[in-house]
Design an enzyme around this catalytic site. Structure first.
Site, PDB file in Angstrom:
ATOM      1  N   ASN A   1       0.798  -1.227   0.000  1.00 47.69           N
ATOM      2  CA  ASN A   1       0.000   0.000   0.000  1.00 47.69           C
ATOM      3  C   ASN A   1       0.831   1.279   0.000  1.00 47.69           C
ATOM      4  O   ASN A   1       0.275   2.372   0.080  1.00 47.69           O
ATOM      5  CB  ASN A   1      -1.012  -0.022   1.152  1.00 47.69           C
ATOM      6  CG  ASN A   1      -2.098  -1.057   0.902  1.00 47.69           C
ATOM      7  OD1 ASN A   1      -2.243  -1.556  -0.221  1.00 47.69           O
ATOM      8  ND2 ASN A   1      -2.842  -1.413   1.928  1.00 47.69           N
TER       9      ASN A   1
ATOM     10  N   CYS B   1     -16.887  -3.325  -4.236  1.00 53.04           N
ATOM     11  CA  CYS B   1     -15.797  -4.202  -3.834  1.00 53.04           C
ATOM     12  C   CYS B   1     -16.412  -5.166  -2.821  1.00 53.04           C
ATOM     13  O   CYS B   1     -17.384  -4.832  -2.151  1.00 53.04           O
ATOM     14  CB  CYS B   1     -14.697  -3.330  -3.207  1.00 53.04           C
ATOM     15  SG  CYS B   1     -13.521  -4.271  -2.252  1.00 53.04           S
TER      16      CYS B   1
ATOM     17  N   ARG C   1      -2.732 -11.223  -4.505  1.00 54.53           N
ATOM     18  CA  ARG C   1      -2.744  -9.765  -4.696  1.00 54.53           C
ATOM     19  C   ARG C   1      -1.815  -9.092  -3.680  1.00 54.53           C
ATOM     20  O   ARG C   1      -1.279  -8.032  -3.944  1.00 54.53           O
ATOM     21  CB  ARG C   1      -4.156  -9.215  -4.503  1.00 54.53           C
ATOM     22  CG  ARG C   1      -5.164  -9.739  -5.494  1.00 54.53           C
ATOM     23  CD  ARG C   1      -6.477  -9.034  -5.375  1.00 54.53           C
ATOM     24  NE  ARG C   1      -6.280  -7.578  -5.431  1.00 54.53           N
ATOM     25  CZ  ARG C   1      -7.306  -6.728  -5.488  1.00 54.53           C
ATOM     26  NH1 ARG C   1      -8.542  -7.178  -5.478  1.00 54.53           N
ATOM     27  NH2 ARG C   1      -7.091  -5.445  -5.552  1.00 54.53           N
TER      28      ARG C   1
HETATM   29  C1  EPZ Z   1      -6.811   1.856   1.882  1.00 54.46           C
HETATM   30  O1  EPZ Z   1      -8.002   1.695   1.139  1.00 54.46           O
HETATM   31  C2  EPZ Z   1      -6.051   0.535   1.764  1.00 54.46           C
HETATM   32  N1  EPZ Z   1      -5.758   0.282   0.355  1.00 54.46           N
HETATM   33  C3  EPZ Z   1      -6.923  -0.586   2.327  1.00 54.46           C
HETATM   34  O2  EPZ Z   1      -6.157  -1.789   2.257  1.00 54.46           O
HETATM   35  C4  EPZ Z   1      -7.215  -0.265   3.794  1.00 54.46           C
HETATM   36  O3  EPZ Z   1      -8.077  -1.260   4.314  1.00 54.46           O
HETATM   37  C5  EPZ Z   1      -7.889   1.090   3.918  1.00 54.46           C
HETATM   38  O4  EPZ Z   1      -7.101   2.109   3.268  1.00 54.46           O
HETATM   39  C6  EPZ Z   1      -8.036   1.463   5.377  1.00 54.46           C
HETATM   40  O5  EPZ Z   1      -8.623   2.672   5.555  1.00 54.46           O
HETATM   41  C7  EPZ Z   1      -4.697   0.916  -0.219  1.00 54.46           C
HETATM   42  O6  EPZ Z   1      -3.996   1.704   0.404  1.00 54.46           O
HETATM   43  C8  EPZ Z   1      -4.426   0.591  -1.653  1.00 54.46           C
HETATM   44  P1  EPZ Z   1     -10.189   4.530   2.766  1.00 54.46           P
HETATM   45  P2  EPZ Z   1      -8.882   2.996   0.794  1.00 54.46           P
HETATM   46  O7  EPZ Z   1     -10.344   5.565   1.719  1.00 54.46           O
HETATM   47  O8  EPZ Z   1      -8.015   4.184   0.670  1.00 54.46           O
HETATM   48  C9  EPZ Z   1     -14.919   5.152   2.795  1.00 54.46           C
HETATM   49  C10 EPZ Z   1      -5.777  -4.042   1.761  1.00 54.46           C
HETATM   50  O9  EPZ Z   1      -6.260  -5.076   2.237  1.00 54.46           O
HETATM   51  N2  EPZ Z   1     -14.657   6.189   1.764  1.00 54.46           N
HETATM   52  O10 EPZ Z   1      -9.283   4.817   3.922  1.00 54.46           O
HETATM   53  O11 EPZ Z   1      -9.787   2.628  -0.319  1.00 54.46           O
HETATM   54  C11 EPZ Z   1     -14.575   3.765   2.307  1.00 54.46           C
HETATM   55  O12 EPZ Z   1     -15.703   3.205   1.678  1.00 54.46           O
HETATM   56  C12 EPZ Z   1      -6.666  -2.863   1.444  1.00 54.46           C
HETATM   57  O13 EPZ Z   1      -4.536  -3.861   1.517  1.00 54.46           O
HETATM   58  C13 EPZ Z   1     -15.734   6.852   1.194  1.00 54.46           C
HETATM   59  O14 EPZ Z   1     -16.891   6.590   1.511  1.00 54.46           O
HETATM   60  O15 EPZ Z   1      -9.733   3.154   2.136  1.00 54.46           O
HETATM   61  C14 EPZ Z   1     -14.197   3.023   3.557  1.00 54.46           C
HETATM   62  O16 EPZ Z   1     -15.381   2.506   4.139  1.00 54.46           O
HETATM   63  C15 EPZ Z   1      -8.133  -3.164   1.708  1.00 54.46           C
HETATM   64  N3  EPZ Z   1     -15.502   7.807   0.253  1.00 54.46           N
HETATM   65  C16 EPZ Z   1     -13.610   4.102   4.457  1.00 54.46           C
HETATM   66  O17 EPZ Z   1     -14.038   5.361   3.901  1.00 54.46           O
HETATM   67  C17 EPZ Z   1     -14.231   8.131  -0.147  1.00 54.46           C
HETATM   68  O18 EPZ Z   1     -14.083   9.028  -1.002  1.00 54.46           O
HETATM   69  C18 EPZ Z   1     -12.092   4.124   4.517  1.00 54.46           C
HETATM   70  O19 EPZ Z   1     -11.663   4.122   3.223  1.00 54.46           O
HETATM   71  C19 EPZ Z   1     -13.155   7.446   0.452  1.00 54.46           C
HETATM   72  C20 EPZ Z   1     -13.392   6.484   1.407  1.00 54.46           C
END
Ligand code: EPZ
Length: 421
Positions: A24, A118, A399
């Site tokens: 990440n 997802c 992955r």
């Molecule tokens: C990152 O995902 C990581 N992926 C995830 O790791 C990790 O679980 C997650 O952060 C933790 O917060 C990468 O870095 C590539 P978020 P990301 O934006 O950025 C909601 C793994 O297993 N949200 O922090 O997609 C979202 O739906 C993966 O390696 C919105 O609603 O996560 C989630 O419920 C899985 N709108 C929460 O916020 C937005 O515009 C946190 O999402 C952005 C996010």
């Protein structure tokens, strides 16, 4: 060719496991190559399906990418063939959204497919889009694509995230680095990968301060230059193997593990009866007692990481008592639970909370992986269970875990990958 993992459980893991570069951090770092026309050299890049997907996407855009060695990438973005990231790439890996900020900032336009759903949750990107609009980009959603345009470039401003988003912060950081004027990100994500991405951008000539705190300030610059940067070790991989060591009552040294990236996790593990000790070779993890029940709430960094929730659930299935695990980040991240129940675990899901009552032993079974971290939680269950476990749909696992069976075999595990006829 579909593959499955066959595991004969009951062997305590003993030995040392080298932790690979952080997935990440590799993904946003590869996207950062779009921000400069000079060479970007990234070291300690893990060989993972998700990294290959990111490379394929950037190749499609026109970025020149070569492997200088097994774990070093050299990327150069002189001119692009296109600023469009098609659905076929983005549906394979949602982190493709990380090209949106850099393309808009440097090439003043982008067309990136909406990632779509997802398995673990809706995972919207509305905060990414809103931040770019605040930086002055015109954004339209058309036929499932996010189309941005910023002919006059981007302009720094204060951006307040309603809640912390890891890739949302990263996308905005990269866009703001080339904006005119200063941007302040309030309620920014504080994960180590976000801090390291900011450090990479600073090495490329950006002016970013406050990374690792809730407020990050970015003073925009006209252009960024090339750099050489090493990926930090993967804290989620390290935590995964720490749990595997504890679950099998083994003793494992996590080589080049950054203990400070996992303080909340190791504190929870201590409460569960698992010690960790810094040695010359790395962090030594072993049990000091039976596995004790610990209640956990997943939180953004520096809280307990959601990416270790599935693995910790497996550990709690053999605890002496009952534990509750609440998943606060994603709406649907307990898909491993029914599979663990098929192995004899006692888990009841109530909304966002799983209540796990420890059992004396898990029993081997055929189980199905559903997402990246669920797949590895089933592997850990197989290492613990009596008898043989077959984990299907290994493409989820590949992955995010480099050479998993080799690393576990070197610690005595009885595990092998076979093709599914
Ligand atoms: C990152 O995902 C990581 N992926 C995830 O790791 C990790 O679980 C997650 O952060 C933790 O917060 C990468 O870095 C590539 P978020 P990301 O934006 O950025 C909601 C793994 O297993 N949200 O922090 O997609 C979202 O739906 C993966 O390696 C919105 O609603 O996560 C989630 O419920 C899985 N709108 C929460 O916020 C937005 O515009 C946190 O999402 C952005 C996010």
């Amino acid at each position: 060719m579909l593959q499955k993992m066959l595991i004969k459980g009951g062997v305590p893991l003993r030995g040392a496991i080298p932790i690979s570069g952080a997935k990440n951090l590799a993904l946003p770092s590869i996207a950062a190559a779009l921000l400069t026309d000079q060479k970007l050299t990234l070291n300690n890049i893990p060989n993972l399906v998700d990294v290959n997907s990111a490379i394929e996407l950037l190749n499609y855009l026109g970025v020149e990418i070569n492997w200088a060695s097994r774990h070093s990438l050299i990327l150069s973005t002189n001119t692009l063939k296109t600023t469009e990231a098609p659905y076929d790439f983005v549906r394979k890996m949602r982190a493709s959204i990380l090209v949106l900020g850099p393309l808009t900032a440097r090439f003043k336009k982008a067309s990136v497919s909406l990632p779509g759903g997802c398995a673990i949750g809706a995972r919207g990107v509305d905060l990414h889009i809103k931040a770019l609009q605040q930086l002055g980009a015109e954004v339209e959603l058309e036929n499932g694509y996010i189309k941005t345009s910023a002919p006059a470039g981007l302009f720094g401003c204060d951006i307040s995230f309603p809640f912390s988003t890891m890739t949302g912060t990263e996308n905005t950081l990269m866009a703001a680095a080339l904006a005119k004027g200063t941007t302040k990100l309030i309620n920014a994500a504080m994960e180590p990968e976000v801090v390291e991405l900011a450090n990479l951008l600073n090495k490329m000539g950006a002016k970013i301060e406050g990374q690792g705190t809730p407020v990050i300030t970015i003073e925009g610059v006209d252009s960024l230059h090339g750099a050489t940067f090493d990926m930090m070790p993967d804290r989620i991989e390290a935590g995964t193997y720490a749990i595997a060591a504890a679950a099998t009552n083994g003793e494992v040294i996590l080589k080049n593990c950054r203990r400070d990236h996992l303080s909340s996790f190791f504190e929870t593990m201590s409460l569960a009866g698992v010690t960790h000790e810094e040695t010359e070779e790395g962090v030594l993890v072993k049990r000091k007692s039976d596995i004790m029940p610990v209640d956990v709430q997943t939180m953004q960094y520096p809280g307990f990481p959601t990416d270790l929730q599935a693995q910790f659930t497996t550990l709690m299935t053999i605890c002496k008592g009952a534990a509750s695990i609440t998943e606060n980040i994603f709406e649907n991240r307990f898909m491993h639970a029914p599979e663990l129940v098929r192995m004899g675990a006692n888990i009841a899901i109530h909304g966002k909370t799983a209540v796990i009552t420890g059992v004396n032993a898990l029993k081997g079974a055929q189980v199905m992986a559903t997402d990246l971290r669920a797949s590895v939680s089933l592997i850990i269950a197989g290492l613990v269970a009596e008898g043989e476990t077959a984990v299907n749909r290994l493409y989820h696992l590949d992955r995010g875990y480099e050479n998993l069976e080799e690393k576990l075999t070197n610690c005595g595990a009885n595990i092998k990958r076979v093709s599914v006829d």
